[in-house]
Enzyme design. Structure first.
Site, PDB file in Angstrom:
ATOM      1  N   SER A 246       0.870  -1.180   0.000  1.00 28.62           N
ATOM      2  CA  SER A 246       0.000   0.000   0.000  1.00 28.62           C
ATOM      3  C   SER A 246       0.906   1.228   0.000  1.00 28.62           C
ATOM      4  O   SER A 246       2.101   1.127   0.315  1.00 28.62           O
ATOM      5  CB  SER A 246      -0.847  -0.008   1.277  1.00 28.62           C
ATOM      6  OG  SER A 246      -1.455   1.249   1.492  1.00 28.62           O
TER       7      SER A 246
ATOM      8  N   TYR B 206      -2.177  -1.228  10.466  1.00 33.68           N
ATOM      9  CA  TYR B 206      -2.072  -1.338   9.003  1.00 33.68           C
ATOM     10  C   TYR B 206      -0.720  -0.818   8.515  1.00 33.68           C
ATOM     11  O   TYR B 206      -0.037  -1.476   7.728  1.00 33.68           O
ATOM     12  CB  TYR B 206      -3.220  -0.550   8.378  1.00 33.68           C
ATOM     13  CG  TYR B 206      -3.425  -0.766   6.904  1.00 33.68           C
ATOM     14  CD1 TYR B 206      -4.162  -1.845   6.439  1.00 33.68           C
ATOM     15  CD2 TYR B 206      -2.896   0.119   5.966  1.00 33.68           C
ATOM     16  CE1 TYR B 206      -4.368  -2.041   5.076  1.00 33.68           C
ATOM     17  CE2 TYR B 206      -3.093  -0.063   4.612  1.00 33.68           C
ATOM     18  CZ  TYR B 206      -3.835  -1.145   4.170  1.00 33.68           C
ATOM     19  OH  TYR B 206      -4.036  -1.326   2.819  1.00 33.68           O
TER      20      TYR B 206
END
Ligand code: NAD
Length: 261
Positions: A143, A156
Site C-alpha cells: 500500500s 495497518y
C-alpha cells in the site's frame, strides 16, 4: 468520478502464463479477485484463498480455479495450502481505524498475523517449488501505507512496512533462482475495504462521510479519482510477464502521485 480504464479490460495485457500455477490470497473480493481474474485470463491456474467460503467458491467458479476457504490468521491452516505454486500474490488484508491509545491489541495482533505472518509462512512453503523450477514471481499487495504513514492506522501501517521488508529479503534470496519479489503500493482502490473505512474515517476525523473521499482519502492524490481493482491487477500480471524479470525488490506506487508529493 469516471474510471480511467476502457472496458473490456481483463488485466492480462497480453501476458501468457499458460502452464503456471498461481495462488492469490484474499481472492474472494476487491483487488485479490481482480488479480485472480487477470492471472486466469493470462492462462494461469489459480488457487483462490479466502476466509469467506462463499466468496472463494464464486471467485474460483469465475476463474476456473480452485477454492480454499482458509483463515490466514491460523498458521496450522496456512500449512495445509498447496505449495506447488509458481506465482504467489500476498493480498489478503483488513483495516482498523482508531487512535493509538484506543487501538484494540487483539485487532493489532490479528492484522499482523494475516498481513505479515501468513505471507511469511506462504513464502517459506512455496519458495522451494519456485527455486526447484528456476522461476517464480512473488507479488505483495502492500500500500502507499507501506511507504507513508497516516494517523489512526497503527496496525495497518506497521504491517505494510513489515511486508516491504519481507518482500526485499525474498528478492535477495530468490534472485539466484529466477524468483522475483516486488510490492505494489496502491492508493485508495474502489473495494469493500475502503467503502467500510469511509464511515470509520468520518467518525475519527469528525466530518460527514460524503466529505471523507474528497478531503481525506484523495487529499494527497494528484489524480482525483479512486483506482479500479483491475488497474492494480494489471500491474501484478505485468510483474509476471516476459519483460519484468529484472525488476525485483522494488515497490511500485500505483497511487495517482500521492507518494510523489
Ligand atoms: P477487500 O476487503 O475487498 O478484500 C480483502 C479480502 O481478504 C476479503 O475477501 C477477505 O475475506 C480476505 N481476508 C481478510 N481476512 C482474511 C483472513 N484472515 N484469511 C483469509 N482471507 C482474509 O479488500 P481490498 O481492498 O481488495 O484489499 C486487498 C489488499 O489490498 C489488502 O492487503 C489491502 O491492504 C490492500 N490495499 C487496498 C487498498 C484499497 O484502497 N482498497 C489500497 C492499498 C492496498
Amino acid at each position: 468520478m469516471t474510471s480511467g480504464i476502457t472496458p473490456p479490460f481483463d488485466g492480462s495485457a497480453g501476458v501468457d502464463l499458460t502452464g503456471r500455477t498461481a495462488m492469490v490470497t484474499g481472492a474472494g473480493s476487491g483487488i485479490g479477485r481482480a488479480c485472480a481474474r487477470a492471472l486466469a485470463a493470462a492462462g494461469a491456474r489459480v488457487h483462490v484463498v479466502d476466509l469467506d467460503a462463499e466468496a472463494a467458491k464464486s471467485a474460483a467458479e469465475e476463474t476456473g480455479g480452485l477454492a480454499h476457504a482458509v483463515d490466514l490468521s491460523r498458521a496450522s491452516l496456512v500449512g495445509e495450502l498447496p505449495t506447488e505454486v509458481d506465482i504467489l500474490v500476498n493480498n489478503a488484508g483488513l483495516q482498523h481505524v482508531a487512535p493509538l491509545t484506543e487501538f484494540p491489541p487483539d485487532r493489532f495482533e490479528l492484522m499482523q498475523k494475516v498481513m505479515v505472518h501468513a505471507p511469511f509462512l506462504l513464502l517459506r512453503q512455496t519458495l522451494p517449488h519456485m527455486i526447484a523450477g528456476g522461476w517464480g514471481r512473488i507479488v505483495n499487495i502492500s500500500s502507499v501505507h507501506g511507504l507513508r504513514a497516516s494517523p489512526y492506522k497503527a496496525a495497518y501501517v506497521t504491517a505494510k512496512h513489515a511486508m516491504e521488508g519481507l518482500s526485499k529479503v525474498a528478492a535477495l534470496e530468490g534472485a539466484p533462482h529466477g524468483v522475483t519479489s516486488n510490492c505494489i503500493n496502491p492508493g485508495y482502490v474502489r473495494t469493500p475495504l475502503v467503502e467500510q473505512q469511509i464511515a470509520a474515517q468520518a467518525a475519527a476525523h469528525g466530518i460527514d462521510p460524503e466529505r471523507v473521499v474528497g478531503e481525506v482519502l484523495l487529499s494527497r492524490s494528484a489524480i482525483k479519482r479512486m483506482i479500479e481493482p483491475a488497474e492494480v491487477a494489471a500491474v501484478a500480471v505485468w510483474l509476471c510477464g516476459p519483460h519484468t524479470g529484472y525488476i525485483t525488490g522494488a515497490s511500485l506506487p500505483v497511487d495517482g502521485g500521492w507518494s510523489a508529493a
